[in-house]
Design a protein around this motif. Structure first.
Motif, short mmCIF file in Angstrom:
data_model
loop_
_atom_site.label_atom_id
_atom_site.label_comp_id
_atom_site.label_asym_id
_atom_site.label_seq_id
_atom_site.Cartn_x
_atom_site.Cartn_y
_atom_site.Cartn_z
N CYS A 40 77.45 57.19 -52.82
CA CYS A 40 76.82 57.82 -53.87
C CYS A 40 77.67 59.82 -54.46
N PRO A 41 77.59 60.25 -55.13
CA PRO A 41 79.00 61.05 -55.05
C PRO A 41 77.85 62.86 -54.50
N ALA A 54 66.65 51.17 -52.60
CA ALA A 54 67.09 51.90 -53.47
C ALA A 54 65.66 51.58 -54.34
N ASP A 55 65.55 52.00 -55.37
CA ASP A 55 64.53 52.19 -56.29
C ASP A 55 64.65 50.75 -57.24
N ALA A 60 65.99 51.38 -63.43
CA ALA A 60 67.13 52.16 -62.83
C ALA A 60 67.88 52.34 -62.33
N GLY A 61 68.32 53.86 -62.19
CA GLY A 61 70.30 54.01 -62.54
C GLY A 61 70.89 53.55 -61.09
N ASN A 62 72.07 53.73 -61.13
CA ASN A 62 73.03 53.73 -59.96
C ASN A 62 72.58 55.53 -58.92
N TYR A 80 69.41 59.76 -59.83
CA TYR A 80 70.77 61.09 -60.29
C TYR A 80 71.81 60.71 -61.30
N TYR A 81 71.73 61.56 -62.07
CA TYR A 81 72.54 61.55 -63.41
C TYR A 81 73.75 61.66 -62.93
N ASP A 82 74.91 61.14 -63.83
CA ASP A 82 76.31 61.46 -64.23
C ASP A 82 76.51 62.50 -65.44
N VAL A 83 76.50 63.03 -66.34
CA VAL A 83 76.36 64.45 -66.86
C VAL A 83 77.99 64.35 -67.56
N SER A 84 77.86 63.99 -68.59
CA SER A 84 78.80 64.16 -69.23
C SER A 84 78.49 65.20 -70.85
#
Length: 186
Positions: A40-41, A54-55, A60-62, A80-84
């Motif tokens: 994960c980042p 893990a959820d 559920a997301g990554n 966690y969200y990767d924001v775009s």
């Protein structure tokens, strides 16, 4: 015989006073921490007596996890969200505020604390929620550009703040350690 009858009748007390409900003595484990460094980042430290899983929810997301505290029947739900885009970022920040203040109906108080670690580009807000609410602690962390991480503490039972207050206080220290050691990998 008269003495026996007097002593038996003297022991009869018709007034009953209920005793307050008792709670178990809680034994807290020693504070020891492990490093979370999965694919994960981000990285952070979490307590050795908790288990990261893990959820398994359908949506559920990554990098969505639950930090379970089995001996306390509690879990810290981590997303966690990767924001775009800026619009998505501001929406996530507003969602965090809305979810924390949704507890206003049952909360005695909601304290907010800003999180600011510019050297690691870690920013956010920590919400301490007091009262008989579903969640006692919520927070979010972000780099204000690409990453968004949120946590919410839940107990797997009906909330009774007076009985879980010592456990909440204990777990808050673990959450604060998580935040203090949180780093973005990229």
């Amino acid at each position: 015989m008269l003495l026996f009858i007097c002593s038996v009748s003297a022991c009869n007390n018709d007034s009953y006073v209920p005793k307050p409900r008792g709670y178990f003595n809680i034994k807290f484990p020693k504070k020891e921490y492990l490093n979370y460094a999965e694919d994960c980042p981000f990285t952070f430290e979490y307590p050795r007596y908790a288990k990261i899983e893990a959820d398994e929810e359908r949506n559920a997301g990554n990098c969505w996890n639950n930090l379970n505290f089995p001996q306390f029947n509690a879990r810290l739900h981590l997303t966690y969200y990767d924001v775009s885009s800026a619009k998505e970022y501001y929406g996530l920040v507003e969602d965090a505020r809305t979810l924390a203040f949704k507890h206003t109906v049952k909360a005695n108080a909601i304290d907010q604390k800003l999180i600011n670690f510019p050297d690691r580009k870690v920013y956010g807000v920590y919400y301490a929620i007091e009262g008989n609410t579903a969640s006692s602690v919520q927070f979010f962390l972000t780099d204000s550009a690409k990453h968004y991480f949120r946590g919410a503490l839940y107990f797997n039972e009906r909330p009774q703040y007076d009985s879980v207050a010592p456990v909440v206080s204990f777990i808050k220290k673990d959450i604060e350690r998580m935040i203090d050691t949180f780093k973005w990998k990229k």
